[in-house]
Design a protein around this motif. Structure first.
Motif, PDB file in Angstrom:
ATOM      1  N   GLN A   1      -2.751  -4.032  -7.618  1.00 24.48           N
ATOM      2  CA  GLN A   1      -1.952  -3.410  -6.562  1.00 24.48           C
ATOM      3  C   GLN A   1      -1.698  -1.964  -6.950  1.00 24.48           C
ATOM      4  O   GLN A   1      -0.868  -1.673  -7.787  1.00 24.48           O
ATOM      5  CB  GLN A   1      -0.620  -4.157  -6.408  1.00 24.48           C
ATOM      6  CG  GLN A   1      -0.787  -5.575  -5.924  1.00 24.48           C
ATOM      7  CD  GLN A   1      -1.369  -5.648  -4.535  1.00 24.48           C
ATOM      8  OE1 GLN A   1      -0.901  -4.986  -3.618  1.00 24.48           O
ATOM      9  NE2 GLN A   1      -2.424  -6.436  -4.380  1.00 24.48           N
TER      10      GLN A   1
ATOM     11  N   TRP B   1      -0.283   0.414  -5.433  1.00 26.34           N
ATOM     12  CA  TRP B   1       0.992   1.035  -5.063  1.00 26.34           C
ATOM     13  C   TRP B   1       2.026   0.902  -6.164  1.00 26.34           C
ATOM     14  O   TRP B   1       3.058   1.554  -6.138  1.00 26.34           O
ATOM     15  CB  TRP B   1       1.523   0.458  -3.763  1.00 26.34           C
ATOM     16  CG  TRP B   1       1.715  -1.033  -3.758  1.00 26.34           C
ATOM     17  CD1 TRP B   1       0.773  -1.961  -3.474  1.00 26.34           C
ATOM     18  CD2 TRP B   1       2.897  -1.763  -4.060  1.00 26.34           C
ATOM     19  NE1 TRP B   1       1.291  -3.225  -3.569  1.00 26.34           N
ATOM     20  CE2 TRP B   1       2.601  -3.131  -3.928  1.00 26.34           C
ATOM     21  CE3 TRP B   1       4.192  -1.412  -4.423  1.00 26.34           C
ATOM     22  CZ2 TRP B   1       3.529  -4.133  -4.154  1.00 26.34           C
ATOM     23  CZ3 TRP B   1       5.123  -2.409  -4.647  1.00 26.34           C
ATOM     24  CH2 TRP B   1       4.798  -3.758  -4.514  1.00 26.34           C
ATOM     25  N   ARG B   2       1.742   0.064  -7.160  1.00 23.06           N
ATOM     26  CA  ARG B   2       2.705  -0.104  -8.233  1.00 23.06           C
ATOM     27  C   ARG B   2       2.823   1.144  -9.098  1.00 23.06           C
ATOM     28  O   ARG B   2       3.834   1.352  -9.752  1.00 23.06           O
ATOM     29  CB  ARG B   2       2.305  -1.273  -9.130  1.00 23.06           C
ATOM     30  CG  ARG B   2       1.010  -1.042  -9.864  1.00 23.06           C
ATOM     31  CD  ARG B   2       0.698  -2.132 -10.842  1.00 23.06           C
ATOM     32  NE  ARG B   2       1.269  -1.897 -12.148  1.00 23.06           N
ATOM     33  CZ  ARG B   2       0.861  -0.967 -13.000  1.00 23.06           C
ATOM     34  NH1 ARG B   2      -0.106  -0.147 -12.667  1.00 23.06           N
ATOM     35  NH2 ARG B   2       1.433  -0.832 -14.165  1.00 23.06           N
TER      36      ARG B   2
ATOM     37  N   ASP C   1       5.559   3.311   2.467  1.00 24.53           N
ATOM     38  CA  ASP C   1       4.733   2.098   2.393  1.00 24.53           C
ATOM     39  C   ASP C   1       5.097   1.268   1.178  1.00 24.53           C
ATOM     40  O   ASP C   1       5.180   0.045   1.229  1.00 24.53           O
ATOM     41  CB  ASP C   1       3.251   2.474   2.307  1.00 24.53           C
ATOM     42  CG  ASP C   1       2.743   3.037   3.609  1.00 24.53           C
ATOM     43  OD1 ASP C   1       3.332   2.677   4.652  1.00 24.53           O
ATOM     44  OD2 ASP C   1       1.783   3.827   3.585  1.00 24.53           O
ATOM     45  N   THR C   2       5.316   1.959   0.038  1.00 24.30           N
ATOM     46  CA  THR C   2       5.681   1.250  -1.178  1.00 24.30           C
ATOM     47  C   THR C   2       6.996   0.504  -0.988  1.00 24.30           C
ATOM     48  O   THR C   2       7.117  -0.674  -1.328  1.00 24.30           O
ATOM     49  CB  THR C   2       5.826   2.253  -2.336  1.00 24.30           C
ATOM     50  OG1 THR C   2       4.622   2.986  -2.425  1.00 24.30           O
ATOM     51  CG2 THR C   2       6.109   1.552  -3.629  1.00 24.30           C
TER      52      THR C   2
ATOM     53  N   GLU D   1       8.259  -0.457   1.744  1.00 24.39           N
ATOM     54  CA  GLU D   1       8.059  -1.567   2.684  1.00 24.39           C
ATOM     55  C   GLU D   1       7.468  -2.775   1.952  1.00 24.39           C
ATOM     56  O   GLU D   1       7.874  -3.914   2.183  1.00 24.39           O
ATOM     57  CB  GLU D   1       7.140  -1.130   3.820  1.00 24.39           C
ATOM     58  CG  GLU D   1       7.077  -2.164   4.918  1.00 24.39           C
ATOM     59  CD  GLU D   1       6.013  -1.861   5.954  1.00 24.39           C
ATOM     60  OE1 GLU D   1       5.430  -0.771   5.885  1.00 24.39           O
ATOM     61  OE2 GLU D   1       5.783  -2.727   6.807  1.00 24.39           O
ATOM     62  N   LYS D   2       6.535  -2.494   1.037  1.00 26.51           N
ATOM     63  CA  LYS D   2       5.929  -3.615   0.305  1.00 26.51           C
ATOM     64  C   LYS D   2       6.972  -4.297  -0.576  1.00 26.51           C
ATOM     65  O   LYS D   2       6.969  -5.523  -0.723  1.00 26.51           O
ATOM     66  CB  LYS D   2       4.770  -3.102  -0.538  1.00 26.51           C
ATOM     67  CG  LYS D   2       3.535  -2.886   0.315  1.00 26.51           C
ATOM     68  CD  LYS D   2       2.396  -2.316  -0.486  1.00 26.51           C
ATOM     69  CE  LYS D   2       1.198  -2.098   0.399  1.00 26.51           C
ATOM     70  NZ  LYS D   2       0.680  -0.744   0.349  1.00 26.51           N
TER      71      LYS D   2
ATOM     72  N   LYS E   1       8.912  -6.555   1.482  1.00 27.89           N
ATOM     73  CA  LYS E   1       8.179  -7.798   1.781  1.00 27.89           C
ATOM     74  C   LYS E   1       8.340  -8.785   0.635  1.00 27.89           C
ATOM     75  O   LYS E   1       8.530  -9.985   0.845  1.00 27.89           O
ATOM     76  CB  LYS E   1       6.703  -7.499   2.008  1.00 27.89           C
ATOM     77  CG  LYS E   1       6.410  -6.924   3.370  1.00 27.89           C
ATOM     78  CD  LYS E   1       4.916  -6.695   3.531  1.00 27.89           C
ATOM     79  CE  LYS E   1       4.603  -6.011   4.845  1.00 27.89           C
ATOM     80  NZ  LYS E   1       3.229  -5.496   4.875  1.00 27.89           N
TER      81      LYS E   1
ATOM     82  N   ARG F   1      12.204  -2.927   7.945  1.00 27.03           N
ATOM     83  CA  ARG F   1      11.519  -2.755   6.652  1.00 27.03           C
ATOM     84  C   ARG F   1      11.275  -1.291   6.370  1.00 27.03           C
ATOM     85  O   ARG F   1      11.149  -0.892   5.227  1.00 27.03           O
ATOM     86  CB  ARG F   1      10.182  -3.481   6.666  1.00 27.03           C
ATOM     87  CG  ARG F   1      10.259  -4.957   6.425  1.00 27.03           C
ATOM     88  CD  ARG F   1       8.940  -5.484   5.885  1.00 27.03           C
ATOM     89  NE  ARG F   1       7.792  -5.138   6.705  1.00 27.03           N
ATOM     90  CZ  ARG F   1       7.302  -5.917   7.670  1.00 27.03           C
ATOM     91  NH1 ARG F   1       7.874  -7.067   7.934  1.00 27.03           N
ATOM     92  NH2 ARG F   1       6.245  -5.541   8.355  1.00 27.03           N
TER      93      ARG F   1
END
Lengths: 379, 455
Positions: free
Chosen positions: B104, B106-107, B293-294, B296-297, B300, B364
């Protein structure tokens, strides 16, 4: 300035694609001692440089497995061999309960070993004296450029050829990197007196502080180890009672829990007549009697009642329990002597319960009969 | 509405910044003097820590009797806070290890910060076992294990496993963190001009020189560490849950505890990371690195773990009924409708109901709302531990020994103080070390990797 020693030729590239291409060419050309420097790992660079896969996984495997095995053996030895204790009815060696610790030790040992191996054995770090450090080249490749460095110790190294090779690759800023004076004369600072002194100082400081904290500081106020508590000690003054005594007499007409008053104190004959041993002669009673006799009586009277004291003359030896007089005493008289004391023998009523004294009386009879058995016993 | 091409991975770092600008941006807090805002924040956290010091002083001087712990409730705020803080620490390793294994990307923007939070959270957690022993000045005798009597520790006890698990977790997290920091220290070393900073960065960077022959092993070690840290992070809260699950107390003696605790830990950890990152990205202008986006993830993941926790709450009731064990059934009815019903319903509303808002994309992606939701999650997760520990202890098998537990002001001072301790470290961290991994972020910028054209 004496002649400088060449370390390598370096070239700079702007894009990752170019550096990959350059690395491929360098490995095709046959260079062995060259390196690529990038601000972050580039995908595909290991393949371009034809590097064999890293062997660090084996370090993790070997150390991890050894850690797991060592943890298992250590726990086995501690809880099943050296000092076995039954805990919750589980077996001494209860493998399922060891799994968490084994797992943690595996992870810990493998992680530490792998990282240390990488840094200190594979990379030979710390090494701030490397020729490439403190160069303009390093400033660039640590930020946003990609560099290649072909070292002078390579078999195919030849200043003109290497320069041409780098030009062919479209490298920019082709520069030669030389050893600094300090770098050539660089010695490990570990053996310097300054460093050894520092180590000694640290060791002394750490051990001194630890010693002081654990052995001195913890015995200073306010750490009183519960020696001072909000309660009255024996002989202490009380502010609650008018007479100021901390120790109180029992309220008249009451007795303490578990305490049976002895009404024949100082009257051995009356005790002999009135007291009867209430315990039956059974195996368990005799075993209790033996245990208590061995604990409280045998130091002076000897294990067999012969008056052979183990005190080696520090205390006068008592007479034998096998004398005619004592053999003909009734149980109550012996009970009286144990409870009330006689001559220099003190009272044992605070160490022994009534039943325990009666059990000792039975056991004394066993000892006496063993030495002076009846005819019928011998058949 | 714009059309999204789902065949392509979205950019992790927005706007394709120049690599050098990333250096400048990330090292800026380290190269500038702290501003007024920083000192205001620091004075707040230090005041909270002052409460901590006073609370601990009272505890040490007068003894643990200053706490509200009573006879059946011998474990209260101290263990609640311990479990809460260890749980907060779980997000860091999850982000740096598990998400790394799942590739991933985005981490990268949040990994360093989350790892730092792991370390500080575990440090905060470790304070609680040390202070709850009653005579904490004797903690010095715990290490090395004093064995004058030849008697060894009990290896079948979950409390001992806990010692191994939490200390291993702390050490491995620290190693992981440091290994990630080495290249960044080297970048800083090349940037700095002052002599002292240069000496410090040279020492900590160990003379790292960005060699690909090093990167190759470095990446392997990162993979190995991630491989080890993944089961480790799952094991830590599993073992913490064993402290409860291995006992026979109704409400604790359940096999669902390990997964339930791990899910809860990740849940609360992500909430805390999200809360702090919202500030960090705003204050340091990292909006294009730690993107919406991060966040938002992360929301989630909170939705998933929050639902898992909610499922576990329901399943506990089901098992209590299905097992037919009366004390177990009583404990759960007592939780929901007994004297601690207020705590139970705070927990359920914060942990189960609030995160369900994250089903809506608008929520979110709305920073104020997600911030509030995550605060609720943290409150709820603290109450979860409170409910588990206190309700079970205050009413167990023997009705004659039941008692209601009320925390004292010292308990609250220590609770608030632990937040002060944690956030003080966080603040110092933002000024002392790069809070985003420079090398890792560069690697995920668009076009930072070779295209391998013509291959």
């Amino acid at each position: 300035m004496s002649e400088k020693i060449l370390y390598s030729y370096t070239g700079i590239f702007d894009t990752p694609d170019e550096i990959i291409h350059a690395a491929e060419k360098a490995s095709e050309y046959g260079f062995k001692n060259y390196d690529v420097h990038t601000p972050y790992p580039l995908h595909g660079m290991n393949k371009a440089m034809k590097l064999p896969p890293s062997k660090l996984g084996y370090v993790a495997l070997v150390v991890g497995l050894s850690g797991a095995l060592a943890a298992l053996l250590l726990m086995f030895w501690m809880s099943a061999v050296d000092y076995p204790i039954v805990i919750g009815g589980k077996p001494f060696f209860s493998f399922p309960a060891y799994v968490p610790v084994m797992f943690e030790v595996t992870v810990l040992s493998a992680s530490i070993a792998t990282v240390l191996t990488m840094l200190f054995i594979f990379f030979k770090l710390p090494n701030n004296a490397h020729p490439l450090n403190d160069t303009l080249y390093m400033k660039k490749v640590s930020s946003d450029k990609y560099g290649i460095s072909i070292q002078a110790e390579d078999n195919k190294f030849n200043e003109a050829d290497v320069r041409r090779f780098l030009e062919d690759c479209d490298a920019k800023e082709i520069t030669a990197v030389y050893y600094d004076k300090e770098e050539i004369n660089y010695k490990h600072k570990i053996l310097e007196p300054k460093f050894i002194g520092f180590l000694l100082f640290t060791a002394l400081l750490t051990s001194g502080v630890t010693y002081f904290t654990l052995n001195k500081l913890l015995y200073m106020p306010p750490f009183d180890w519960m020696m001072e508590q909000n309660k009255l000690n024996p002989q202490a003054t009380s502010t609650v009672f008018d007479d100021g005594f901390g120790m109180r007499k029992p309220v008249e007409g009451t007795i303490a829990r578990g305490f049976t008053p002895y009404s024949f104190s100082g009257q051995p004959e009356a005790a002999e007549v009135n007291l009867v041993n209430p315990l039956p002669v059974s195996k368990s009673v005799l075993e209790l009697g033996q245990q208590k006799y061995d604990t409280f009586c045998s130091p002076c009277h000897g294990y067999y009642g012969e008056g052979d004291s183990r005190l080696r003359g520090q205390f006068p030896n008592p007479p034998s329990l096998h004398s005619e007089k004592i053999r003909t005493w009734k149980d109550g008289r012996i009970f009286h002597v144990i409870t009330d004391g006689q001559n220099i023998m003190p009272s044992y009523s605070s160490q022994l319960t009534v039943n325990e004294i009666w059990a000792i009386v039975h056991y004394t009879r066993v000892l006496q009969r063993a030495l002076n058995a009846k005819e019928s016993d011998l058949q | 509405m714009s059309v999204v091409d789902h065949t392509k991975e979205l950019s992790v770092v927005e706007g394709k910044p120049a690599l050098r600008s990333l250096d400048d941006l990330i090292s800026k807090p380290l190269e500038t003097k702290p501003d007024k805002k920083f000192f205001i924040a620091l004075s707040i956290t230090l005041s909270m820590m002052g409460l901590f010091v006073i609370g601990l002083g009272l505890t040490f001087w007068y003894g643990v009797g200053m706490w509200g712990n009573n006879n059946p409730v011998g474990w209260a705020f101290d263990i609640v806070n311990f479990v809460f803080w260890v749980g907060i620490g779980h997000a860091g390793t999850l982000i740096s290890a598990i998400l790394f294994l799942f590739r991933q990307k985005w981490r990268t923007g949040i990994a360093r910060f989350a790892e730092g939070m792991t370390i500080f959270a575990v440090m905060t957690a470790l304070l609680f076992p040390l202070i709850h022993v009653g005579r904490p000045w004797l903690d010095g005798w715990l290490m090395p294990y004093p064995n004058q009597h030849g008697l060894w520790v009990n290896f079948t006890s979950p409390l001992l496993w806990d010692v191994f698990a939490v200390s291993t977790y702390f050490i491995v997290s620290l190693i992981f963190w440091y290994v990630g920091l080495i290249p960044d220290f080297a970048t800083l070393r090349e940037r700095t001009s002052t002599k002292i900073k240069k000496a410090v960065y040279s020492t900590f960077s160990l003379g790292w020189r960005f060699s690909n022959r090093h990167w190759q092993h470095y990446e392997m070690v990162y993979l190995i560490l991630a491989g080890f840290a993944t089961p480790l992070v799952l094991s830590v809260h599993t073992i913490v849950s064993f402290d409860f699950a291995v006992s026979i107390l109704p409400g604790w003696h359940t096999t669902i505890f390990p997964p339930y605790f791990v899910a809860g830990a990740v849940f609360s950890g992500f909430a805390m990371v999200q809360n702090v990152l919202i500030f960090v990205r705003k204050i340091f202008n990292y909006e294009h690195i730690i993107t919406l986006d991060t966040l938002e993830k992360m929301n989630k993941i909170m939705l998933v773990t929050g639902s898992m926790v909610g499922y576990a709450y329901a399943m506990e009731f089901f098992i209590a009924w299905y097992s037919g064990v009366q004390p177990e059934q009583f404990t759960f009815l007592n939780r929901a409708f007994g004297p601690y019903a207020w705590a139970y319903w705070i927990m359920v509303s914060c942990n189960v109901i609030t995160p369900q808002l994250f089903w809506f994309k608008k929520i979110r992606r709305s920073i104020p709302i997600m911030f509030v939701v995550a605060v609720f999650v943290n409150v709820g997760m603290w109450f979860e531990r409170f409910v588990i520990v206190v309700t079970s202890l205050s009413r167990d098998y023997l009705p004659s020994s039941w008692a209601y537990y009320t925390p004292t002001y010292v308990d609250f001072m220590i609770l608030i103080g632990s937040f002060g301790f944690f956030f003080t470290w966080i603040l110092l961290f933002t000024k002392a070390l790069p809070v985003v991994s420079i090398a890792e972020v560069k690697a995920v910028v668009d076009d930072a990797q070779p295209s391998h054209k013509g291959h």
